[in-house]
Design a protein around this motif. Structure first.
Motif, PDB file in Angstrom:
ATOM      1  N   GLN A 151      -2.277  -1.752  91.453  1.00 45.63           N
ATOM      2  CA  GLN A 151      -0.894  -2.145  91.710  1.00 45.63           C
ATOM      3  C   GLN A 151       0.075  -1.434  90.761  1.00 45.63           C
ATOM      4  OE1 GLN A 151      -2.137  -6.305  91.315  1.00 45.63           O
ATOM      5  NE2 GLN A 151      -1.112  -6.756  93.250  1.00 45.63           N
ATOM      6  N   TYR A 153      -0.512   1.505  89.369  1.00 43.22           N
ATOM      7  CA  TYR A 153      -0.514   2.895  89.857  1.00 43.22           C
ATOM      8  C   TYR A 153       0.512   3.077  90.968  1.00 43.22           C
ATOM      9  CZ  TYR A 153      -2.174   6.665  92.942  1.00 43.22           C
ATOM     10  OH  TYR A 153      -2.249   7.752  93.773  1.00 43.22           O
ATOM     11  N   ARG A 154       0.594   2.127  91.886  1.00 47.74           N
ATOM     12  CA  ARG A 154       1.534   2.237  93.013  1.00 47.74           C
ATOM     13  C   ARG A 154       2.982   2.189  92.542  1.00 47.74           C
ATOM     14  NH1 ARG A 154      -2.064  -1.942  96.451  1.00 47.74           N
ATOM     15  NH2 ARG A 154      -3.572  -0.443  97.344  1.00 47.74           N
ATOM     16  N   LEU A 157       3.590   5.691  91.388  1.00 50.15           N
ATOM     17  CA  LEU A 157       3.550   6.583  92.547  1.00 50.15           C
ATOM     18  C   LEU A 157       4.828   6.438  93.373  1.00 50.15           C
ATOM     19  CD1 LEU A 157       1.545   8.599  93.936  1.00 50.15           C
ATOM     20  CD2 LEU A 157       0.902   6.701  95.437  1.00 50.15           C
ATOM     21  N   ASN A 158       5.262   5.216  93.622  1.00 49.63           N
ATOM     22  CA  ASN A 158       6.481   4.977  94.382  1.00 49.63           C
ATOM     23  C   ASN A 158       7.724   5.434  93.641  1.00 49.63           C
ATOM     24  OD1 ASN A 158       5.014   3.850  96.497  1.00 49.63           O
ATOM     25  ND2 ASN A 158       5.208   1.766  95.715  1.00 49.63           N
ATOM     26  N   PRO A 163       0.229  11.838  92.077  1.00 47.32           N
ATOM     27  CA  PRO A 163      -0.863  10.857  92.000  1.00 47.32           C
ATOM     28  C   PRO A 163      -1.618  10.859  90.669  1.00 47.32           C
ATOM     29  CG  PRO A 163      -0.833  11.856  94.162  1.00 47.32           C
ATOM     30  CD  PRO A 163       0.206  12.584  93.350  1.00 47.32           C
TER      31      PRO A 163
END
Length: 382
Positions: A151, A153-154, A157-158, A163
């Motif tokens: 979560q 990481y996202r 990323l967002n 990545p």
């Protein structure tokens, strides 16, 4: 923040290959167009230069379970039991503070979230529910520890990071202590990591937010942004006001409602939270009907503005009374505090909380607090 052209000139001056420098500068240019408030980070080495730490040290922080980068201790919870605090070692702390200051603080959170953001406070959160006839209160169990490395990481990323960089940032903001009981559950094990990950980054145990890291509060808010939207939409549909203060969720209405509808809201909220791995603490779930005392985050919301509850005032008054009468050492032992310092910080925290609500009352309590002869084990510059 450097411009792409400055990166080019600096790269040329240091003798890097011109083609490599141009590609990097173009990538920075592209990133800044879509993310003008965030620092461009192309690699872990790039981050190392920005935070002024060696690349090797930073890479070691990303590798493995990271548990040895933290000091662990437990503190008493007001509701009973002990809370595990994980404090990062000083270099990792510096990296996390840079990430919090330069990245996380620039990312927007949902307006229903009232913790860990500029101009947010317990008072402002409670104020949203003043005059409510019905309250529905829920608490997320083990909030920080339930937010996974994936979560986090996202979030990065967002935010626009590549990545691999998002993965490395997530690793720097999470840890995976092997003694955690969560790793007996299949959902906290990355069973396919050996096939698809970079060799020295392989770790089968999924990390989670450490309580004590400066990045964890803001990351928890950012992870919850999508959930806040869903719960706010649920509130609108039900004619309710929705707020979240960290792990405390409150719905309220000044209109007519009924217990069955409130139960259904609790059930829907529980299901939605379960979809992202969060659980509701059933012992702290409350439906407060008309006529009952309305308390949100420890503040009374029965009237036109939040106020300190009688229980809070009594608790603070009793602490000061017995410390003045018996002395800090005797009161510390009687109340089960580990140290005089712990008692000092607890009572001082109560006064600081009171100051945000009733400054005149808090000033009187602070005068009594400052007149106490605190013993020498109390840290200096408190």
């Amino acid at each position: 923040m450097w411009s792409p052209q400055r990166y080019r000139n600096n790269g040329y001056d240091q003798g890097f290959d011109a083609e490599t420098v141009d590609r990097a500068a173009a990538a920075i240019d592209t990133f800044l167009i879509t993310n003008p408030k965030l620092p461009a980070l192309l690699t872990l080495g790039h981050l190392a230069r920005r935070v002024d730490i060696s690349y090797l040290s930073l890479r070691r922080m990303v590798m493995g379970p990271r548990w040895d980068r933290y000091t662990y201790f437990r503190i008493r919870k007001r509701s009973g039991g002990r809370r595990l605090i994980s404090v990062p070692e000083h270099r990792l702390m510096a990296v996390q503070r840079w990430i919090a200051s330069h990245i996380l603080s620039q990312l927007p959170v949902h307006p229903a979230s009232f913790a860990f953001a500029p101009n947010s406070s317990i008072f402002r959160c409670a104020e949203m529910h003043c005059g409510a006839r019905w309250l529905i209160k829920l608490d997320i169990s083990g909030f920080f520890g339930s937010i996974s490395e994936i979560q986090v990481y996202r979030v990065f990323l967002n935010a626009g990071y590549a990545p691999l960089v998002a993965f490395e940032l997530a690793r720097l903001c999470t840890h995976a202590p092997s003694q955690s009981a969560r790793y007996q559950r299949v959902e906290w094990r990355a069973h396919r990591c050996w096939k698809y990950t970079i060799g020295f980054y392989r770790q089968q145990d999924l990390g989670f937010l450490p309580q004590g890291a400066p990045t964890s509060p803001m990351l928890s808010n950012l992870v919850m942004t999508g959930m806040d939207r869903l719960l706010a939409a649920l509130a609108v549909k039900e004619g309710l006001t929705y707020t979240r203060y960290s792990d405390d969720i409150t719905f309220s209405t000044t209109g007519n409602y009924d217990r069955q509808r409130a139960v259904e809201v609790i059930q829907m909220t529980t299901r939605l939270l379960g979809q992202i791995g969060l659980k509701v603490n059933d012992r702290k779930t409350r439906i407060v009907p008309p006529g009952a005392r309305k308390v949100v985050l420890g503040l009374l919301v029965d009237g036109p503005e939040p106020n300190l509850s009688r229980d809070f005032r009594d608790r603070l008054r009793q602490h000061l009374h017995y410390i003045e009468k018996l002395g800090p050492e005797a009161h510390q032992a009687a109340r089960g505090f580990d140290t005089i310092s712990g008692l000092y910080r607890h009572v001082r925290g109560l006064i600081d909380f009171a100051k945000s609500v009733d400054a005149e009352y808090a000033a009187a309590m602070r005068d009594r607090f400052d007149a106490i002869n605190w013993s020498l084990d109390m840290p200096k510059n408190q």
